[in-house]
Write an enzyme that holds these catalytic residues in place. Structure first.
Site, PDB file in Angstrom:
ATOM      1  N   GLU A  92       0.793  -1.172  -0.248  1.00 31.92           N
ATOM      2  CA  GLU A  92      -0.143  -0.168  -0.114  1.00 31.92           C
ATOM      3  C   GLU A  92       0.972   1.388   0.031  1.00 31.92           C
ATOM      4  OE1 GLU A  92      -2.453  -3.431   0.839  1.00 31.92           O
ATOM      5  OE2 GLU A  92      -0.647  -2.619   1.659  1.00 31.92           O
ATOM      6  N   HIS A 112     -12.315  -7.009   7.211  1.00 31.43           N
ATOM      7  CA  HIS A 112     -12.925  -6.468   6.015  1.00 31.43           C
ATOM      8  C   HIS A 112     -14.150  -5.665   6.312  1.00 31.43           C
ATOM      9  CE1 HIS A 112     -10.437  -9.831   4.669  1.00 31.43           C
ATOM     10  NE2 HIS A 112     -10.639  -9.259   3.617  1.00 31.43           N
TER      11      HIS A 112
END
Length: 708
Positions: A439, A509
């Site tokens: 990321e 999530h």
């Protein structure tokens, strides 16, 4: 094995003038450091960190690379390099005293945080290692621009390279390894200069990584195009010049990146806040003094006949006159005006809250039929990419297929949620491509690309995994314009699927956490709840001139209740404009994202009980629509602030506090909040429902508030 150039013979490529020029840069940088140290002791300089002992290799680098042509990503010791490129002593002292004309930051950053737009010295920050990925992105832009036919429009040169510098300790940072890997993969024309003085403040290199020699650890990349020049004497400017020239020639020829490890010294302490005698022995310090280029290179010039003793002394006196005059001018220079701290926090050229971005009245194509949020996000990206060839889309799995030869036979991935499906096939792999699973790489490279005039629209696959990019987002992206006093900017969009209500999303999530980012000055934060809003706000995000975090509640991607027609390529919604979802008179709910629909469901039930609920969808979280909040509070006199994140320290707390502070006398009851429990989101659906706010929680809150 790492390359070892034959540096035993003196250079035949440098003229006498150049050899003397190297010394002038070395000596001037040393005297500027000394002058700053004096200024610190006089309380005219508030922080000082030196480049002493690093001057020789830096002076050589300044002679090899081209200011205003190549790009430079520095760290704080690069005084001689900056000076050699054309950064004047006065400009350095303007930074020392915090003057408004400091080219690096206008008095906003510490001294030695170099930045100079005219020289292509990109704004430097304090976090060690954050510059590496940006440097890779900056020269990745060369290839992307060439493939899109944008080199002339963006002022990009086909033969430019980036020089990124670092100390040995910073090579411990993960972003160093990500940058090396990316540079090799992309064959990016970037030179990594490791100025190895053996210490990261007090910690020696061998404690940082095995063997204390980072060049030895990256040798596996040589087979893929990385040129490694190791054990370069960084106190010898001639040897340094030969090594750096070889590295620059390798990169400029597009053979791949290069890494130069130059052994330098640090005869002064790390900074004036440090005392090296606490961790260096007398023998170590004496050995360093024997290699000091201010002494050894001067003797070499005299011995070789380039300078007489009298000429050497005259050079030193000329430098001192220059530095003394520069200090006097900087000391008298104007300081920043009171109240100037808000300048350059956001773009002063493009205002995404203005009426220029308000085309919400535009009607969609009724013939297209209602589309889901994911469909309209995809359509908006296609519209904008067709309109603006500068847009690049990348992230993890966002391409249809990384192997272009199979594009004709596969449907294509296009992101785990299909938001970018078909973009690569339509616009090409040079504009839509997969990133490594890293990321920080995504955001760091995007910063470098945006610095060159391209417009990255990147995706972080799940909000839950955004945290490795946090340094690039908070310490870099959000403050580039502010910390450089408007000299540099990084307009880009970071798309992020967020939040829960997934039935099985669980801990990793289903996270929220938007308040972490709304707390960051300089970063726009958006969170739509309908397909139409997603289209209009994404278009505004792409066309505005600021960094935007575009949060997409993934539960809403394919819901039917929030569908909308494709509004076409000119539909925009300005930031800071809330939407009244439902008119009411008994109480107001201020919310956004997933909780909008749950508030509406509860409001329908409450209406049966005579409770009329007005619902305001903020749509953008920074900025937010205070005028709309003020109107609804003054209308109903009772208010609930709701969000999906945990109750404590959540985004709604700021809204509730401001209402209580500024609208207290318009309230008939305390401000209430509806939010998730103060815990993580569980996997088992019944537990998830219990943790996250549901319509029944809203209904109960409505009843309690109306009873007060």
């Amino acid at each position: 094995m790492a390359a070892h150039l034959d540096l035993s013979a003196p250079s035949t490529t440098l003229t006498r003038e150049q050899r003397v020029g190297l010394y002038r840069t070395i000596y001037a940088a040393r005297r500027i450091d000394d002058k700053e140290i004096t200024g610190k002791r006089q309380n005219k300089v508030y922080f000082q960190i030196n480049g002493v002992g690093h001057e020789a290799v830096q002076a050589a680098a300044a002679m090899v690379f081209r200011p205003g042509h190549d790009w430079f990503f520095f760290y704080y010791r690069d005084r001689a390099l900056a000076y050699g490129l054309g950064y004047t002593a006065k400009e350095m002292f303007l930074g020392s005293v915090g003057a408004v004309d400091d080219p690096a930051s206008g008095g906003r950053q510490m001294p030695s945080h170099w930045g100079h737009k005219g020289l292509n010295i990109y704004t430097t920050s304090s976090p060690t290692g954050s510059q590496f990925l940006q440097a890779v992105g900056a020269v990745e832009a060369v290839v992307r621009a060439e493939q899109s036919g944008l080199t002339e429009a963006l002022g990009i040169h086909s033969d430019e390279v980036a020089l990124v510098t670092t100390g040995d300790g910073t090579c411990s940072q993960g972003e160093f390894w990500e940058a090396i890997s990316n540079a090799v993969n992309l064959k990016a024309p970037v030179v990594f200069l490791v100025e190895d003085n053996g210490y990261a403040i007090s910690t020696p290199s061998e404690v940082q990584y095995p063997g204390g020699n980072v060049a030895a650890l990256v040798q596996g990349y040589e087979a893929h195009g990385l040129l490694i020049l190791d054990e370069v004497d960084g106190c010898d400017p001639i040897a340094s010049y030969e090594a750096l020239k070889a590295a620059a020639d390798h990169a400029r020829a597009r053979k791949g990146p290069a890494l130069v490890r130059a052994k330098v010294i640090r005869p002064y302490s790390h900074s004036l806040s440090d005392d090296e005698q606490l961790y260096k022995s007398k023998a170590q310090r004496e050995a360093e003094a024997q290699r000091d280029p201010v002494v050894t290179y001067a003797a070499r010039l005299v011995a070789g006949g380039d300078l007489s003793e009298a000429q050497l002394q005259m050079l030193k006196e000329e430098v001192q006159v220059e530095i003394d005059a520069a200090w006097e001018e900087a000391d008298a220079a104007p300081r920043p005006e009171p109240g100037s701290y808000y300048r350059h926090l956001y773009s002063e050229e493009v205002d995404p809250t203005s009426s220029d971005f308000d085309t919400e009245h535009a009607s969609g194509d009724q013939a297209t039929g209602a589309k889901t949020m994911i469909d309209l996000i995809n359509a908006t990206l296609k519209h904008e990419m067709a309109r603006d060839p500068r847009i690049l889309v990348f992230g993890e799995d966002v391409a249809d297929a990384s192997r272009e030869e199979i594009l004709g036979e596969v449907k294509g991935k296009g992101g785990v949620f299909k938001a970018t499906h078909g973009l690569q096939k339509q616009f090409g792999a040079h504009r839509v491509f997969n990133s490594p699973l890293a990321e920080a790489t995504i955001i760091g490279r995007a910063i470098g690309l945006s610095a060159r005039g391209l417009k990255p629209v990147v995706e972080i696959q799940f909000f839950d995994y955004i945290w490795p990019a946090m340094q690039q987002l908070r310490d870099e992206l959000a403050n580039i314009r502010w910390r450089s006093n408007g000299a540099f900017k990084s307009p880009m969009v970071v798309r992020v699927p967020i939040a829960g209500y997934l039935m099985g999303g669980a801990t990793y999530h289903s996270q929220c956490g938007e308040s972490t980012f709304t707390h960051i000055p300089g970063l726009r934060v958006v969170c739509p709840s309908t397909a139409l809003d997603a289209a209009g706000l994404l278009r505004t995000a792409i066309r505005c001139d600021d960094p935007v975090l575009f949060l997409e509640p993934k539960h809403l991607y394919r819901q039917t209740h929030n569908k909308g027609n494709d509004p076409g390529p000119d539909f925009m919604i300005p930031f800071g404009k809330a939407r009244t979802v439902r008119e009411g008179s008994s109480l107001s709910v201020i919310t956004y994202g997933n909780t909008v629909h749950r508030a509406v469901q509860a409001a329908r039930e409450a209406e049966k009980e005579g409770i009329s609920v007005e619902i305001l969808d903020l749509r953008t979280l920074n900025p937010y629509d205070w005028a709309a909040i003020e109107r609804t509070v003054k209308k109903t006199h009772r208010v609930i602030v709701a969000h999906e994140d945990t109750l404590s320290w959540g985004y709604g707390s700021e809204i509730a506090a401001r209402i209580a502070d500024e609208l207290f006398f318009h309230l008939d009851a305390p401000v209430r909040r509806v939010a998730a429990k103060d815990t993580w989101v569980a996997y088992y659906p019944a537990l998830e429902d219990e943790i996250l706010p549901q319509p029944k929680d809203f209904l109960e809150a409505y009843r309690k508030l109306i009873s007060i």
